[in-house]
Design an enzyme around this catalytic site. Structure first.
Site, PDB file in Angstrom:
ATOM      1  N   TYR A  31       0.831  -1.211   0.000  1.00  0.00           N
ATOM      2  CA  TYR A  31       0.000   0.000   0.000  1.00  0.00           C
ATOM      3  C   TYR A  31       0.865   1.261   0.000  1.00  0.00           C
ATOM      4  O   TYR A  31       0.624   2.203  -0.760  1.00  0.00           O
ATOM      5  CB  TYR A  31      -0.897  -0.044   1.229  1.00  0.00           C
ATOM      6  CG  TYR A  31      -1.892   1.071   1.378  1.00  0.00           C
ATOM      7  CD1 TYR A  31      -3.030   1.145   0.593  1.00  0.00           C
ATOM      8  CD2 TYR A  31      -1.707   2.051   2.357  1.00  0.00           C
ATOM      9  CE1 TYR A  31      -3.959   2.161   0.760  1.00  0.00           C
ATOM     10  CE2 TYR A  31      -2.632   3.063   2.540  1.00  0.00           C
ATOM     11  CZ  TYR A  31      -3.759   3.111   1.746  1.00  0.00           C
ATOM     12  OH  TYR A  31      -4.674   4.124   1.912  1.00  0.00           O
TER      13      TYR A  31
ATOM     14  N   LYS B 120       1.060   4.093  -2.926  1.00  0.00           N
ATOM     15  CA  LYS B 120       0.745   5.490  -2.655  1.00  0.00           C
ATOM     16  C   LYS B 120       1.923   6.409  -2.981  1.00  0.00           C
ATOM     17  O   LYS B 120       1.722   7.551  -3.436  1.00  0.00           O
ATOM     18  CB  LYS B 120       0.317   5.647  -1.198  1.00  0.00           C
ATOM     19  CG  LYS B 120      -1.007   4.969  -0.872  1.00  0.00           C
ATOM     20  CD  LYS B 120      -2.133   5.420  -1.785  1.00  0.00           C
ATOM     21  CE  LYS B 120      -3.483   4.897  -1.349  1.00  0.00           C
ATOM     22  NZ  LYS B 120      -4.580   5.333  -2.245  1.00  0.00           N
TER      23      LYS B 120
END
Length: 307
Positions: free
Chosen positions: A163, A167
């Site tokens: 993640y 990002k």
């Protein structure tokens, strides 16, 4: 005061069937925009109904954003149905949290595919449209891209390597989009939101103050997205914001802390040891490239969970 009206403009919002995406779609509709609501299932239809109840227009386009074809389908839906594309809000995402040493290849691929490739797929199709529209108009057009990053990339969240990496990639994509499309009148910015949604329900404590809007309500973030989508934000591009509660924090660009130079123009390992080892001796383990200072950001009623 700038113009925040979006009447006659069209927005695409991905992952808009619930949570933050739903709040963003409703906020944009509240400012007058037509909305293309993207999500995987029937929740998209429910959001369309909510938007129509506001007296605005919307359509649902269901499917996984992580393909060039779906990105193009969303742009085509905006243009074919409403006559233009003006705003892109990339929000769709999933979580597959685990420590790196426990992570499967599928868990890595799924998160990178939906978050990073999903942002890229829609942004790529939108960029083709904006470039063509600018050439037809003979000058800049109206275009806004709002991408959804996360504080996870600022901290390098230990249990979210997939993640956090996605990002971080989204921030780089945002900067590149901003630079590549500025000549056509398009801005691109990234937000790092904290909001209470189904995806974050295991993270945040409940808000104890029932006399006001939940301090982590998605609608608080959606208001800022509505601003970035508006004509008023024309001078804002290539920026990263941390957004939650009653606060919007503008992140500064990285700076050079120190520079080490070889005495005779070429470093040896011994000279690197002589220069760098003393510099890092006794250094706090929290003094890294990670932006731990952001963890000190707080607002009334929020327990600080970022660290």
């Amino acid at each position: 005061m700038g113009n925040i009206d979006l009447t006659g403009r069209t927005a695409v919002v991905t992952g808009a069937g619930a949570g933050l995406g739903r709040a963003e779609a409703l906020a944009l509709a509240g400012q007058g925009a037509n909305v293309v609501v993207n999500d995987m299932g029937d929740a998209a239809d429910q959001v369309v109904a909510e938007i129509e109840a506001l007296g605005r227009k919307a359509i649902a386009v269901k499917g996984d954003v992580s393909s060039w074809a779906m990105g193009q389908q969303l742009v085509d839906a905006a243009v074919d149905t409403f006559g233009s594309l003006d705003v892109v809000v990339n929000n769709a995402g999933i979580l597959r949290d685990t420590m790196l040493f426990n992570m499967s290849e599928q868990q890595w691929d799924d998160v990178i595919r939906v978050h990073l490739k999903g942002h890229a797929a829609v942004s790529r199709a939108a960029s083709v449209y904006f470039r063509s529209a600018s050439k037809t108009a003979g000058g800049p057009v109206f275009g806004r891209v709002v991408n959804t990053a996360s504080e996870a990339f600022l901290f390098g969240a230990a249990g979210q390597s997939n993640y956090a990496a996605a990002k971080a990639g989204i921030v780089a994509l945002t900067l590149s989009t901003s630079r590549g499309l500025e000549r056509y009148g398009v801005t691109a910015n990234a937000i790092c939101p904290r909001a209470r949604t189904e995806m974050t329900s295991h993270v945040f404590a409940e808000d104890g103050d029932t006399e006001r809007l939940d301090i982590l309500a998605p609608e608080r973030v959606a208001s800022f997205v509505g601003y970035l989508a508006s004509p008023a934000s024309a001078g804002i591009s290539g920026q990263v914001f941390v957004v939650y509660g009653d606060m919007v924090a503008l992140m500064a660009a990285p700076t050079v802390e120190n520079k080490f130079v070889a005495a005779d123009g070429t470093f040896s390992v011994d000279e690197l040891d002589a220069q760098l080892t003393p510099y890092f001796e006794g250094r706090s383990p929290y003094q890294t490239y990670a932006a731990f200072s952001v963890a000190k950001l707080d607002t009334t009623g929020i327990e600080n969970v970022a660290g």
